[in-house]
Design a protein around this motif. Structure first.
Motif, PDB file in Angstrom:
ATOM      1  N   SER A  24      30.600  40.992  42.187  1.00 14.00           N
ATOM      2  CA  SER A  24      31.911  40.405  43.322  1.00 14.00           C
ATOM      3  C   SER A  24      31.772  38.912  43.403  1.00 14.00           C
ATOM      4  N   ASP A  25      30.801  38.311  43.334  1.00 14.88           N
ATOM      5  CA  ASP A  25      31.154  36.915  42.671  1.00 14.88           C
ATOM      6  C   ASP A  25      31.713  35.891  42.043  1.00 14.88           C
ATOM      7  N   TYR A  26      32.579  37.152  41.026  1.00 18.38           N
ATOM      8  CA  TYR A  26      32.874  36.428  40.150  1.00 18.38           C
ATOM      9  C   TYR A  26      34.414  37.394  40.467  1.00 18.38           C
ATOM     10  N   SER A  27      35.019  37.511  41.302  1.00 24.62           N
ATOM     11  CA  SER A  27      36.346  37.751  41.451  1.00 24.62           C
ATOM     12  C   SER A  27      36.896  37.156  41.423  1.00 24.62           C
ATOM     13  N   LEU A  71      38.270  44.870  35.921  1.00 26.99           N
ATOM     14  CA  LEU A  71      38.887  45.245  36.788  1.00 26.99           C
ATOM     15  C   LEU A  71      39.094  45.336  37.685  1.00 26.99           C
ATOM     16  N   GLU A  72      38.478  46.252  38.208  1.00 21.13           N
ATOM     17  CA  GLU A  72      38.234  47.104  39.548  1.00 21.13           C
ATOM     18  C   GLU A  72      37.307  45.574  40.432  1.00 21.13           C
ATOM     19  N   ASN A  73      37.048  45.197  39.576  1.00 16.57           N
ATOM     20  CA  ASN A  73      36.331  43.672  40.635  1.00 16.57           C
ATOM     21  C   ASN A  73      36.764  42.122  40.703  1.00 16.57           C
ATOM     22  N   ASP A  74      38.743  42.564  40.183  1.00 18.69           N
ATOM     23  CA  ASP A  74      39.324  41.220  39.779  1.00 18.69           C
ATOM     24  C   ASP A  74      38.594  40.665  39.093  1.00 18.69           C
ATOM     25  N   ILE A  75      37.939  40.197  38.101  1.00 18.43           N
ATOM     26  CA  ILE A  75      38.061  40.147  37.054  1.00 18.43           C
ATOM     27  C   ILE A  75      38.670  40.318  35.695  1.00 18.43           C
ATOM     28  N   ARG A  76      39.590  39.288  35.262  1.00 20.62           N
ATOM     29  CA  ARG A  76      40.189  39.330  34.112  1.00 20.62           C
ATOM     30  C   ARG A  76      39.553  39.092  32.422  1.00 20.62           C
ATOM     31  N   PRO A  77      38.811  39.865  32.028  1.00 22.55           N
ATOM     32  CA  PRO A  77      38.238  39.582  31.006  1.00 22.55           C
ATOM     33  C   PRO A  77      39.886  38.810  29.586  1.00 22.55           C
ATOM     34  N   PHE A 301      40.424  54.341  38.897  1.00 22.72           N
ATOM     35  CA  PHE A 301      40.787  52.748  39.337  1.00 22.72           C
ATOM     36  C   PHE A 301      41.837  52.254  39.990  1.00 22.72           C
ATOM     37  N   ARG A 302      43.405  53.943  40.198  1.00 23.65           N
ATOM     38  CA  ARG A 302      44.223  52.647  41.036  1.00 23.65           C
ATOM     39  C   ARG A 302      43.994  53.157  42.458  1.00 23.65           C
ATOM     40  N   ARG A 303      42.968  53.821  42.883  1.00 25.57           N
ATOM     41  CA  ARG A 303      42.039  53.669  44.387  1.00 25.57           C
ATOM     42  C   ARG A 303      41.642  52.802  44.411  1.00 25.57           C
ATOM     43  N   VAL A 304      40.595  52.382  43.823  1.00 26.71           N
ATOM     44  CA  VAL A 304      39.584  51.440  43.958  1.00 26.71           C
ATOM     45  C   VAL A 304      40.501  49.695  44.222  1.00 26.71           C
ATOM     46  N   ARG A 305      41.219  49.741  43.269  1.00 23.60           N
ATOM     47  CA  ARG A 305      42.462  48.339  43.325  1.00 23.60           C
ATOM     48  C   ARG A 305      43.825  48.441  44.709  1.00 23.60           C
ATOM     49  N   GLU A 306      44.163  49.829  44.682  1.00 25.08           N
ATOM     50  CA  GLU A 306      44.527  49.966  46.140  1.00 25.08           C
ATOM     51  C   GLU A 306      43.666  49.150  46.812  1.00 25.08           C
ATOM     52  N   ASP A 307      42.383  49.689  47.242  1.00 24.57           N
ATOM     53  CA  ASP A 307      41.587  49.568  48.447  1.00 24.57           C
ATOM     54  C   ASP A 307      40.984  47.945  48.594  1.00 24.57           C
TER      55      ASP A 307
END
Length: 349
Positions: A24-27, A71-77, A301-307
């Motif tokens: 999560s530090d890399y969000s 992607l769920e952790n807001d990391i753009r690889p 994936f959609r649920r996690v991203r929305e949360d």
């Protein structure tokens, strides 16, 4: 192999250059990923997982899971694939192939790489094809400001010049991610980047042999005192530390300091929405992965991203689903339970 005992040396003499973090530090960060490391991890973790046609799918499905996890952790690889290995590495690759019981010409890897690149495209994640070593291009992306760091298990990333190396980024353990800061390493050791590259060559790298009997602490002391390999060679006992005949350290130095990279680093990288129907068509209809598993994972994936969007925070780490839930599997022997996150050897495609 990477750089022999470099991680151990940094732990011992420059511990402040290492940080222990969570994913999560890399969000919000853009991270270049050494694709060959990821695919090697999944091949070795689950070598016998296959679909109903007998195709080996663990790298393909593992890449799908791991990328969604990022992607769920807001990391753009941005994934970087290996190109042709440099000539200096051919002998090493042949030895690895012999030890693994295969010839390099026999390995059916090109189709697998193409399939993985198709998965990334359907996930909306950019990828680059390196002209040579992937870790060199990964580092170049950091140096030119396109990404924030490199995710790899290969310590070569540091002599190639990335200011940040991130190991075990996919771990589910708290504080399990290990981060190396090149500027802090150089400051603590009192070395320039060029001197650090010479140190890595003395330690042992993939591109040339090393001086016999020279351990990490001694190699560091010699570089700190004499600054260059040329001056080290003038000040060592060649009886106790035999120098390889026709030692190609100059070629290795050039590969690290002036690697072959592509002008694709100047292009703007973009991330798009995943194409769920395309993923279902490819994974289910072409690769015979169970459709309900793909639908369920994309729903998650959609649920996690929305949360995450609703919370507006960097929390919400998600566990990765088991790969063997994705399709009907056959095994001739028990697959290992987990990926070895500290692997440094990688199979080149």
């Amino acid at each position: 192999m990477g750089i022999v005992k470099l991680a151990e040396l940094i732990r011992n003499v420059a511990p402040d250059a290492i940080s222990y973090k969570t994913i999560s530090d890399y969000s919000g960060k853009k991270i270049s990923v050494d694709a060959s490391i990821v695919l090697f991890q999944f091949r070795t973790a689950a070598p016998e997982i296959r679909n109903r046609d007998g195709s080996h799918l663990s790298p393909l499905v593992g890449l799908f899971y791991r990328t969604l996890h990022f992607l769920e952790n807001d990391i753009r690889p941005v994934y970087v694939f290996d190109g042709l290995p440099p000539e200096q590495k051919e002998a090493l690759l042949e030895r690895r192939a012999e030890a693994g019981g295969y010839t390099r010409a026999q390995r059916p890897v090109s189709n697998q790489v193409q399939d993985c690149q198709k998965i990334l495209k359907l996930l909306g994640v950019p990828y680059l094809q390196a002209p040579s070593e992937a870790e060199a291009l990964c580092a170049e992306l950091v140096k030119c400001g396109e990404v924030d760091g490199v995710a790899s298990e290969d310590m070569d990333v540091l002599p190639f010049g990335s200011s940040l190396l991130i190991r075990q980024l996919s771990t589910k353990e708290d504080r399990g991610v290990v981060e190396y800061s090149l500027p802090k390493v150089l400051k603590t050791l009192g070395l320039t980047h060029e001197q650090f590259v010479d140190l890595c060559i003395l330690l042992g790298c993939d591109y040339c042999e090393k001086i016999g009997g020279l351990g990490p602490k001694r190699a560091l002391a010699l570089i700190q005192q004499h600054k260059t390999i040329e001056d080290v060679l003038l000040n060592i006992n060649r009886t106790t530390h035999p120098v390889p005949e026709n030692w190609k350290y100059l070629d290795a130095r050039k590969l690290f300091l002036d690697p072959e990279v592509t002008n694709q680093t100047s292009r703007s990288l973009s991330w798009e929405e995943p194409d769920e129907e395309g993923l279902v068509n490819f994974l289910s209809h072409e690769k015979y992965v169970k459709e309900e598993r793909i639908r369920r994972r994309m729903e998650k994936f959609r649920r996690v991203r929305e949360d995450r969007k609703q919370r507006g925070s960097g929390e919400g780490k998600q566990h990765q689903t088991r790969m063997d839930d994705f399709f009907r599997v056959t095994r001739s022997r028990q697959a290992p339970d987990a990926v070895d996150q500290t692997v440094s050897k990688k199979s080149k495609f």
